[in-house]
Design a protein around this motif. Structure first.
Motif, PDB file in Angstrom:
ATOM      1  N   UNK A   1       0.820  -1.211   0.000  1.00 50.11           N
ATOM      2  CA  UNK A   1       0.000   0.000   0.000  1.00 50.11           C
ATOM      3  C   UNK A   1       0.854   1.260   0.000  1.00 50.11           C
ATOM      4  N   UNK A   2       2.079   1.150   0.527  1.00 53.79           N
ATOM      5  CA  UNK A   2       2.957   2.324   0.623  1.00 53.79           C
ATOM      6  C   UNK A   2       3.792   2.549  -0.636  1.00 53.79           C
ATOM      7  N   UNK A   3       3.881   1.584  -1.527  1.00 52.73           N
ATOM      8  CA  UNK A   3       4.819   1.672  -2.652  1.00 52.73           C
ATOM      9  C   UNK A   3       4.691   2.949  -3.466  1.00 52.73           C
ATOM     10  N   UNK A   4       3.457   3.412  -3.686  1.00 51.76           N
ATOM     11  CA  UNK A   4       3.294   4.607  -4.521  1.00 51.76           C
ATOM     12  C   UNK A   4       3.775   5.882  -3.818  1.00 51.76           C
ATOM     13  N   UNK A   5       4.035   5.796  -2.515  1.00 54.40           N
ATOM     14  CA  UNK A   5       4.541   6.945  -1.764  1.00 54.40           C
ATOM     15  C   UNK A   5       6.065   7.001  -1.753  1.00 54.40           C
ATOM     16  N   UNK A   6       6.697   5.960  -2.286  1.00 57.10           N
ATOM     17  CA  UNK A   6       8.157   5.819  -2.185  1.00 57.10           C
ATOM     18  C   UNK A   6       8.824   6.048  -3.536  1.00 57.10           C
ATOM     19  N   UNK A   7      10.079   6.492  -3.519  1.00 57.38           N
ATOM     20  CA  UNK A   7      10.811   6.699  -4.780  1.00 57.38           C
ATOM     21  C   UNK A   7      11.387   5.388  -5.310  1.00 57.38           C
ATOM     22  N   UNK A   8      10.489   4.472  -5.644  1.00 56.87           N
ATOM     23  CA  UNK A   8      10.905   3.132  -6.084  1.00 56.87           C
ATOM     24  C   UNK A   8      10.586   2.918  -7.556  1.00 56.87           C
TER      25      UNK A   8
ATOM     26  N   UNK B   1      -3.450  -9.208  -0.164  1.00 54.12           N
ATOM     27  CA  UNK B   1      -2.216  -8.831  -0.857  1.00 54.12           C
ATOM     28  C   UNK B   1      -2.490  -8.556  -2.335  1.00 54.12           C
ATOM     29  N   UNK B   2      -3.334  -9.374  -2.932  1.00 55.12           N
ATOM     30  CA  UNK B   2      -3.695  -9.169  -4.339  1.00 55.12           C
ATOM     31  C   UNK B   2      -4.332  -7.793  -4.524  1.00 55.12           C
ATOM     32  N   UNK B   3      -5.270  -7.453  -3.655  1.00 55.37           N
ATOM     33  CA  UNK B   3      -5.938  -6.147  -3.759  1.00 55.37           C
ATOM     34  C   UNK B   3      -4.937  -5.016  -3.584  1.00 55.37           C
ATOM     35  N   UNK B   4      -4.029  -5.146  -2.626  1.00 56.11           N
ATOM     36  CA  UNK B   4      -3.040  -4.085  -2.382  1.00 56.11           C
ATOM     37  C   UNK B   4      -2.086  -3.935  -3.556  1.00 56.11           C
ATOM     38  N   UNK B   5      -1.768  -5.045  -4.223  1.00 53.67           N
ATOM     39  CA  UNK B   5      -0.853  -4.994  -5.369  1.00 53.67           C
ATOM     40  C   UNK B   5      -1.461  -4.241  -6.551  1.00 53.67           C
ATOM     41  N   UNK B   6      -2.785  -4.136  -6.584  1.00 54.08           N
ATOM     42  CA  UNK B   6      -3.441  -3.448  -7.697  1.00 54.08           C
ATOM     43  C   UNK B   6      -3.822  -2.013  -7.345  1.00 54.08           C
ATOM     44  N   UNK B   7      -3.125  -1.460  -6.352  1.00 50.93           N
ATOM     45  CA  UNK B   7      -3.276  -0.052  -6.012  1.00 50.93           C
ATOM     46  C   UNK B   7      -2.522   0.821  -7.001  1.00 50.93           C
ATOM     47  N   UNK B   8      -2.237   2.069  -6.641  1.00 50.99           N
ATOM     48  CA  UNK B   8      -1.611   3.015  -7.582  1.00 50.99           C
ATOM     49  C   UNK B   8      -0.286   2.554  -8.173  1.00 50.99           C
TER      50      UNK B   8
ATOM     51  N   UNK C   1     -11.239 -11.331  -9.995  1.00 47.31           N
ATOM     52  CA  UNK C   1     -12.596 -11.828 -10.281  1.00 47.31           C
ATOM     53  C   UNK C   1     -12.742 -13.254  -9.769  1.00 47.31           C
ATOM     54  N   UNK C   2     -11.746 -14.090 -10.040  1.00 51.40           N
ATOM     55  CA  UNK C   2     -11.774 -15.491  -9.620  1.00 51.40           C
ATOM     56  C   UNK C   2     -11.840 -15.612  -8.101  1.00 51.40           C
ATOM     57  N   UNK C   3     -11.097 -14.739  -7.392  1.00 47.16           N
ATOM     58  CA  UNK C   3     -11.025 -14.825  -5.931  1.00 47.16           C
ATOM     59  C   UNK C   3     -12.097 -14.005  -5.228  1.00 47.16           C
ATOM     60  N   UNK C   4     -12.893 -13.255  -5.992  1.00 45.91           N
ATOM     61  CA  UNK C   4     -13.941 -12.451  -5.366  1.00 45.91           C
ATOM     62  C   UNK C   4     -13.436 -11.159  -4.743  1.00 45.91           C
ATOM     63  N   UNK C   5     -12.269 -10.684  -5.198  1.00 40.26           N
ATOM     64  CA  UNK C   5     -11.745  -9.401  -4.718  1.00 40.26           C
ATOM     65  C   UNK C   5     -12.498  -8.289  -5.445  1.00 40.26           C
ATOM     66  N   UNK C   6     -13.094  -7.343  -4.721  1.00 37.63           N
ATOM     67  CA  UNK C   6     -13.868  -6.282  -5.391  1.00 37.63           C
ATOM     68  C   UNK C   6     -13.017  -5.484  -6.376  1.00 37.63           C
ATOM     69  N   UNK C   7     -13.557  -5.266  -7.554  1.00 34.85           N
ATOM     70  CA  UNK C   7     -12.826  -4.531  -8.585  1.00 34.85           C
ATOM     71  C   UNK C   7     -12.790  -3.024  -8.325  1.00 34.85           C
ATOM     72  N   UNK C   8     -13.592  -2.550  -7.396  1.00 41.63           N
ATOM     73  CA  UNK C   8     -13.605  -1.117  -7.087  1.00 41.63           C
ATOM     74  C   UNK C   8     -12.241  -0.642  -6.599  1.00 41.63           C
ATOM     75  N   UNK C   9     -11.451  -1.543  -6.015  1.00 47.17           N
ATOM     76  CA  UNK C   9     -10.145  -1.163  -5.499  1.00 47.17           C
ATOM     77  C   UNK C   9      -9.024  -1.222  -6.522  1.00 47.17           C
TER      78      UNK C   9
END
Length: 196
Positions: free
Chosen positions: A91-98, A117-124, A142-150
């Motif tokens: 979740x923090x990756x987009x805040x870092x100079x990486x 973890x899957x949901x967090x990996x598809x953040x910014x 979709x397969x795991x039922x993780x909401x696509x809104x995130x």
């Protein structure tokens, strides 16, 4: 949420003094990162929607690392961390100079069967995933039922190839007598109507 917003949300908490002291000691960030769950708790953080107190504290700790050490230490904290620590890193990756150096961490998270973890990996930070890897990750949601809104930037990145993958998945689900998740069915309808 930018790091200033996380800092503001944490400033009014009982553990701000501990965190402020930890932020002032960059050489002990790894120790503080591991202790954050105990020191701050894991409750949702008021003023920072979608973040828990420990995630926000860990994000600020990572952002306090010396620039030359951020990528390496963030990678180590992810590799050796528990699920909560890994999620905080993602979740923090987009805040870092990486930048693109984050891609191996994203791939690792996408390979897991941990929906958080899957949901967090598809953040910014998922902006650094190539389109093929991104599509596979969305399909796994979709397969795991993780909401696509995130899924960050879903409407912009979704394309005809993702539509074909979703259509094939919908056919499999129908053949098995199982419905397609509502948000995935809506996305497929939108993509199909755009094509026509």
């Amino acid at each position: 949420m930018p790091s200033e917003g996380l800092r503001a949300a944490l400033r009014d908490t009982p553990y701000w003094e501990w965190l402020r002291d930890a932020l002032g000691r960059p050489h002990t960030i790894a120790r503080s990162f591991a202790a954050a769950g105990r020191r701050t708790g894991r409750a949702p953080l008021p003023g920072a929607p979608g973040w828990t107190a420990d995630e926000a504290a860990r994000a600020l700790l990572l952002a306090a690392l010396p620039p030359g050490r951020v990528a390496e230490e963030t990678g180590e904290l992810y590799r050796y961390g528990d699920a909560d620590e890994k999620r905080a890193v993602l979740k923090a990756l987009h805040l870092l100079p990486i930048g693109p150096d984050a891609v191996p961490l994203l791939h690792d998270a996408i390979r897991t069967n941990d929906a958080r973890l899957l949901a967090a990996a598809l953040g910014p930070c998922a902006v650094h995933l190539d389109q093929a890897a991104w599509r596979q990750a969305v399909l796994k949601c979709v397969f795991m039922g993780v909401p696509l809104a995130g899924v960050h930037d879903l409407d912009r990145r979704a394309d005809a190839e993702l539509a074909a993958m979703l259509a094939a998945f919908a056919d499999e689900r129908e053949a098995a007598g199982r419905p397609m998740p509502g948000d995935a069915a809506d996305l497929l309808r939108r993509l199909t109507s755009e094509e026509t």
